[in-house]
Scaffold this motif. Structure first.
Motif, PDB file in Angstrom:
ATOM      1  N   GLU A   1       0.796  -1.248   0.047  1.00 53.64           N
ATOM      2  CA  GLU A   1      -0.151   0.025  -0.042  1.00 53.64           C
ATOM      3  C   GLU A   1       0.962   1.206   0.100  1.00 53.64           C
ATOM      4  O   GLU A   1       0.535   2.088  -0.895  1.00 53.64           O
ATOM      5  CB  GLU A   1      -0.860   0.054   1.373  1.00 53.64           C
TER       6      GLU A   1
ATOM      7  N   THR B   1       3.120   1.630  -3.573  1.00 53.00           N
ATOM      8  CA  THR B   1       2.032   1.770  -4.516  1.00 53.00           C
ATOM      9  C   THR B   1       0.950   2.802  -4.544  1.00 53.00           C
ATOM     10  O   THR B   1       0.156   3.165  -5.415  1.00 53.00           O
ATOM     11  CB  THR B   1       1.207   0.393  -5.148  1.00 53.00           C
ATOM     12  N   ASP B   2       0.889   3.465  -3.237  1.00 59.61           N
ATOM     13  CA  ASP B   2      -0.301   4.462  -3.090  1.00 59.61           C
ATOM     14  C   ASP B   2      -1.607   3.730  -3.331  1.00 59.61           C
ATOM     15  O   ASP B   2      -2.535   4.461  -3.853  1.00 59.61           O
ATOM     16  CB  ASP B   2      -0.110   5.559  -3.947  1.00 59.61           C
ATOM     17  N   THR B   3      -1.721   2.634  -2.831  1.00 62.81           N
ATOM     18  CA  THR B   3      -3.193   1.826  -3.382  1.00 62.81           C
ATOM     19  C   THR B   3      -3.715   1.316  -1.852  1.00 62.81           C
ATOM     20  O   THR B   3      -2.898   1.222  -1.011  1.00 62.81           O
ATOM     21  CB  THR B   3      -2.784   0.403  -3.878  1.00 62.81           C
ATOM     22  N   ASP B   4      -5.005   1.516  -1.871  1.00 66.75           N
ATOM     23  CA  ASP B   4      -5.942   1.148  -0.440  1.00 66.75           C
ATOM     24  C   ASP B   4      -6.244  -0.456  -0.866  1.00 66.75           C
ATOM     25  O   ASP B   4      -7.264  -0.353  -1.703  1.00 66.75           O
ATOM     26  CB  ASP B   4      -6.878   1.831  -0.298  1.00 66.75           C
ATOM     27  N   LEU B   5      -5.755  -1.326  -0.161  1.00 71.57           N
ATOM     28  CA  LEU B   5      -6.149  -2.691  -0.418  1.00 71.57           C
ATOM     29  C   LEU B   5      -7.650  -2.954   0.102  1.00 71.57           C
ATOM     30  O   LEU B   5      -8.163  -3.773  -0.375  1.00 71.57           O
ATOM     31  CB  LEU B   5      -5.107  -3.627   0.297  1.00 71.57           C
TER      32      LEU B   5
ATOM     33  N   THR C   1     -10.079  -1.245  -0.394  1.00 63.21           N
ATOM     34  CA  THR C   1     -11.260  -0.637  -1.691  1.00 63.21           C
ATOM     35  C   THR C   1     -10.864  -1.164  -2.868  1.00 63.21           C
ATOM     36  O   THR C   1     -11.664  -1.054  -3.791  1.00 63.21           O
ATOM     37  CB  THR C   1     -11.380   0.855  -1.726  1.00 63.21           C
ATOM     38  N   THR C   2      -9.465  -1.803  -3.013  1.00 59.99           N
ATOM     39  CA  THR C   2      -9.113  -2.443  -4.098  1.00 59.99           C
ATOM     40  C   THR C   2      -9.830  -3.861  -4.405  1.00 59.99           C
ATOM     41  O   THR C   2      -9.549  -4.767  -3.638  1.00 59.99           O
ATOM     42  CB  THR C   2      -7.772  -2.467  -4.235  1.00 59.99           C
TER      43      THR C   2
ATOM     44  N   VAL D   1      -3.073  -6.091  -8.236  1.00 62.21           N
ATOM     45  CA  VAL D   1      -2.177  -4.831  -7.766  1.00 62.21           C
ATOM     46  C   VAL D   1      -0.676  -5.381  -8.121  1.00 62.21           C
ATOM     47  O   VAL D   1      -0.448  -6.436  -7.586  1.00 62.21           O
ATOM     48  CB  VAL D   1      -2.167  -4.488  -6.357  1.00 62.21           C
TER      49      VAL D   1
ATOM     50  N   THR E   1       3.446  -4.785  -8.788  1.00 64.75           N
ATOM     51  CA  THR E   1       4.738  -3.897  -8.533  1.00 64.75           C
ATOM     52  C   THR E   1       5.692  -4.662  -8.507  1.00 64.75           C
ATOM     53  O   THR E   1       5.839  -5.723  -8.563  1.00 64.75           O
ATOM     54  CB  THR E   1       4.626  -2.976  -7.288  1.00 64.75           C
TER      55      THR E   1
ATOM     56  N   THR F   1       2.442  -9.809  -8.002  1.00 62.77           N
ATOM     57  CA  THR F   1       1.126  -9.582  -8.051  1.00 62.77           C
ATOM     58  C   THR F   1       0.327 -10.125  -7.079  1.00 62.77           C
ATOM     59  O   THR F   1       0.492 -11.049  -6.548  1.00 62.77           O
ATOM     60  CB  THR F   1       0.570 -10.472  -9.431  1.00 62.77           C
TER      61      THR F   1
END
Length: 132
Positions: A97, A100-104, A106-107, A111, A113, A125
Motif C-alpha cells: 500500500e 503503490t499508493d493503493t488502498d487494499l 477498497t481495491t 495490484v 509492483t 502480483t
C-alpha cells in the motif's frame, strides 16, 4: 484450568480459521493470491529486506516465489465476525500500500509492483477476488 484454557483457545482457532481450513465453505471476505515472478531489474522496486520483514512475511514471500500464496476469507479491515489477513500478508500488504499508493481495503482486482528480495528482482502480483 489448563484444559479450559486449551479448549477456549481451540474453539477460537477453529472459529478464526474455519474458512481457511475448509476452502469450499462460504465466508465473508476475499480470496487473496500473491505471486512473485522473476523480472528484469526495475528503476525503483519495493525492497523486501528479510531483515526488516517479519518472519511470517518472509515465509509468505518465499511461498509466493515458489508457487503462489493463497489466503481465503480475507478482509483487509475486518469487523468482529470477519477474518483479517495472516500476520505475514498484513505486513506485506502495508508495504505494498505504501509503495503503490493503493488502498487494499477498497481495491478489488490486481495490484502489481516490482520488488527486490534477496538481491533478485520480481514482479509482485496481489489479486483480491471478492467472495461476497
Amino acid at each position: 484450568m489448563r484444559s479450559t484454557r486449551r479448549g477456549v483457545c481451540t474453539l477460537a482457532l477453529v472459529a478464526i480459521t474455519g474458512c481457511v481450513s475448509d476452502p469450499g465453505s462460504s465466508c465473508r471476505g476475499a480470496t487473496v493470491r500473491l505471486s512473485l515472478d522473476p523480472t528484469p531489474p526495475a528503476e525503483s522496486p519495493l525492497t523486501l529486506d528479510p531483515e526488516s520483514l517479519s518472519a511470517e512475511a518472509v515465509v509468505v514471500v518465499e511461498t509466493a516465489i515458489a508457487d503462489e500464496h493463497v489466503e481465503r476469507c480475507v478482509s483487509w479491515a475486518p469487523s468482529a465476525n470477519e477474518t483479517g489477513p495472516s500476520e505475514g500478508l498484513a505486513d506485506l500488504g502495508d508495504r505494498i500500500e505504501a509503495h503503490t499508493d493503493t488502498d487494499l481495503v477498497t481495491t478489488d482486482g490486481a495490484v502489481k509492483t516490482d520488488v527486490r528480495f534477496r538481491d533478485e528482482d520480481y514482479t509482485l502480483t496481489l489479486v483480491s477476488e471478492s467472495s461476497e
